[in-house]
Design an enzyme around this catalytic site. Structure first.
Site, PDB file in Angstrom:
ATOM      1  N   GLY A 101       0.459  -1.608  -0.069  1.00  0.00           N
ATOM      2  CA  GLY A 101       0.096  -0.241  -0.091  1.00  0.00           C
ATOM      3  C   GLY A 101       0.574   1.471   0.082  1.00  0.00           C
ATOM      4  O   GLY A 101       1.762   0.998  -0.367  1.00  0.00           O
ATOM      5  N   CYS A 102       0.115   1.893   0.435  1.00  0.00           N
ATOM      6  CA  CYS A 102       0.550   3.908   0.273  1.00  0.00           C
ATOM      7  C   CYS A 102       2.222   3.777   1.139  1.00  0.00           C
ATOM      8  O   CYS A 102       2.293   4.579   1.065  1.00  0.00           O
ATOM      9  CB  CYS A 102      -0.386   4.432   0.884  1.00  0.00           C
ATOM     10  SG  CYS A 102      -1.484   4.600   0.079  1.00  0.00           S
ATOM     11  N   ASN A 103       2.149   2.995   2.231  1.00  0.00           N
ATOM     12  CA  ASN A 103       3.469   2.953   2.842  1.00  0.00           C
ATOM     13  C   ASN A 103       4.512   2.457   2.462  1.00  0.00           C
ATOM     14  O   ASN A 103       5.846   2.480   2.721  1.00  0.00           O
ATOM     15  CB  ASN A 103       3.649   3.402   3.991  1.00  0.00           C
ATOM     16  CG  ASN A 103       2.894   1.727   4.543  1.00  0.00           C
ATOM     17  OD1 ASN A 103       1.291   0.853   4.132  1.00  0.00           O
ATOM     18  ND2 ASN A 103       3.222   0.523   4.560  1.00  0.00           N
TER      19      ASN A 103
END
Lengths: 249, 351
Positions: free
Chosen positions: B136-138
């Site tokens: 995901g975004c991390n």
């Protein structure tokens, strides 16, 4: 903390005192104010900081002897002063300016970044900078928020001198205290108990309120409120409320 | 002490077509006042996306295989550009890359994007590669950690990290507010950085990567996740409305640990490079980490101009910071990404 020459720093219980030992601000004082902010942020358990003058005057503004007329003026010195002011304005403590005698220029700018301003009846106030050919720092940004734009224009552009009672009437200071120590103590008592995180959040939202539109402000508020209600202070409040209710629904 | 790896270059790319929030509402004939309000309140002005033509009912109708094809084509288009824009300023090409890492969470591929990029862009056959998928975004910082480790262990050799997300290949279009939140937020984008530990780079104004700190919140594991929809026959993204507050509660912890490890205070950090997760997420970080609107200017700016680009978003903000020209030698910076897990990842940089 480094050795201080322009300030005297003392701490007693929750209260830290910063006494200005010079009646004018020089670069050394700016550096020492920054060092005091480092100490207050990193090490001090104090929740309240009182700024006061050690002599007859609170502060008469910047020390022109720091400048040499034959050399270009160093704008970065002004920037360092403003950075010190912002540090004080954002401290995770409640800040009190206790003023006597002359409160001019940078002295008044310093008072404007504190959370409460108290003066003895003998105090006189002035932002004399414009008539001396320069600007009263970021008082140009902060002053109107206390006194309104019209009055701020007059105070900054006409440079009038005014007394403590007038300063209260203008909204520039909060109170005239006939005994300054008692007045400061009363102000401290009024702030207790101080929850540093919550105080800092409340002040930040207030300071931002003039420069933020509602759509952004509500988002900021919710983020700040969420941080506040996850701190122990609010949880303690909830527990107390429950106990007072007898624990029922 | 061995030479610390440095970020020597950054390149970014997005799809050719730009859509404002209004364009998207009009294109798919969105009438719901609640959905319209959501799009308007997103603090996003425009996004670059691969959007289909609307069907006869005004709605998008892409099959799963069409979405996967779009993902592949989009990743190739953006990947080629981001990689070229990253390598060219250094006088390098794909053949000079020794380690290739690609993050992606917007489609499941086997073989993954590293293999596809190698096949299409001319990387060497002996290039090391790692695909970081499903994070995901991390993911950008989860990947940067081993990239920096590899670079430190292989001085003078080139590690290329590519964060590539085609968010428009993963959506469910229905009338639910939950899906509208997701569909109003994400954009397509790809960013690449070159990392190398080489004393010869000491003169460059390029940040050294000093360390990392992670924070995972296992009790909030479901706050962001992919969920299979039987009805639509595909994954949709679930974004819990409490995400900003969960992140807000925890964001200060990894930052404090990261700074403590280097004897630093927050005031020593000149630059904050933060994932553009969404307006509320940015607000939460601002007030819990205690940083200013100025500190998040590029994060907010990237959200406004691109939406949430997933794993590569923080490098778009990094690129803006570098181009701004305000960075000075000796400055410290903190990179921060957050996403599913729920997790917050941080890295400390020094120029």
């Amino acid at each position: 903390m480094q050795e201080l020459k322009t300030l005297r720093y003392t701490e007693e219980g929750q209260v830290a005192r910063v006494e200005l030992l010079r009646d004018t601000i020089n670069m050394r004082m700016v550096r020492e104010l920054t060092a005091v902010c480092d100490h207050l942020e990193d090490e001090s358990e104090a929740t309240i900081v009182v700024f006061t003058g050690a002599g007859d005057d609170f502060c008469r503004g910047i020390d022109f002897r720091d400048f040499r007329p034959d050399q270009p003026v160093d704008i970065h010195g002004f920037n360092k002063w403003e950075k010190a002011c912002v540090r004080i304005e954002r401290l995770p403590k409640v800040t009190v300016a206790a003023m006597q005698g002359e409160v001019r220029g940078g002295g008044l700018q310093l008072a404007l970044v504190c959370d409460v301003r108290i003066a003895s009846p003998d105090a006189v106030f002035q932002l004399p900078e414009v008539k001396s050919g320069f600007l009263p720092g970021m008082a140009t940004f902060r002053l109107a928020k206390y006194v309104g734009l019209g009055r701020a224009k007059r105070l900054i552009m006409q440079c009038p001198e005014f007394d403590a009672h007038k300063a209260v009437a203008l909204g520039l200071i909060d109170e005239v205290a006939y005994d300054l120590d008692e007045g400061v103590q009363a102000a401290i008592d009024n702030f207790l108990p101080v929850h540093p995180v919550v105080v800092q959040l409340a002040r930040r939202l207030l300071n931002e309120s003039y420069a933020t539109d509602f759509e952004n402000a509500i988002g900021n508020f919710l983020a700040a409120q969420h941080r506040a209600v996850t701190q122990t202070a609010f949880l303690e409040t909830l527990k107390r409320a429950r106990q007072e209710d007898g624990g029922g629904d | 002490m061995p030479e610390r790896p440095r970020i020597l270059s950054v390149g970014t790319a997005h799809p050719p077509d730009r859509y404002t929030q209004d364009d998207i509402l009009e294109r798919f004939h969105t009438d719901s006042p609640a959905v319209k309000a959501l799009y308007k309140a997103s603090h996003i002005h425009a996004r670059y996306l691969y959007l289909p033509e609307p069907g006869p009912d005004g709605r998008p109708h892409e099959t799963m295989s069409e979405l996967l094809h779009k993902h592949r084509q989009g990743a190739l288009y953006m990947g080629e550009r981001a990689i070229r824009r990253c390598l060219e300023p250094l006088g390098l090409g794909p053949r000079d890359v020794d380690y290739l890492v690609v993050t992606n969470s917007t489609a499941f591929m086997l073989p993954g994007l590293t293999a596809m990029f190698i096949r299409h862009f001319g990387f060497r056959e002996d290039v090391h590669r790692t695909d970081v998928v499903g994070m995901g975004c991390n993911a950008g910082l989860n990947a940067l950690n081993p990239v920096a480790g590899w670079a430190a262990a292989n001085p003078g050799r080139n590690a290329l990290m590519v964060c590539c997300e085609v968010n428009s290949a993963l959506y469910i279009d229905d009338d639910s507010i939950g899906n509208a939140v997701v569909n109003s937020l994400f954009g397509d984008g790809c960013s690449a950085i070159l990392v190398r530990a080489d004393p010869g780079d000491a003169e460059r104004l390029a940040p050294r990567i000093l360390g990392f700190n992670s924070h995972i919140i296992p009790e909030a594991w479901a706050a962001m996740h992919y969920r299979w929809s039987e009805e639509h026959g595909r994954f949709g993204f679930i974004l819990d409305r409490d995400v900003p507050y969960v992140l807000g509660t925890h964001a200060e912890f990894p930052v404090r640990r990261l700074l403590d490890a280097f004897g630093l205070k927050k005031r020593h950090i000149k630059h904050w490079i933060i994932h553009s997760g969404g307006k509320k997420v940015i607000d939460a970080i601002k007030y819990t980490v205690g940083i200013t609107e100025h500190d998040v200017r590029h994060t907010v700016g990237c959200l406004r101009d691109y939406g949430n680009l997933g794993s590569g978003a923080f490098l778009f903000a990094y690129e803006r910071l570098v181009r701004e020209g305000t960075v000075r030698r000796g400055d410290y910076g903190v990179m921060m990404t957050m996403g599913p897990g729920t997790t917050i990842e941080t890295a400390l940089l020094r120029w």
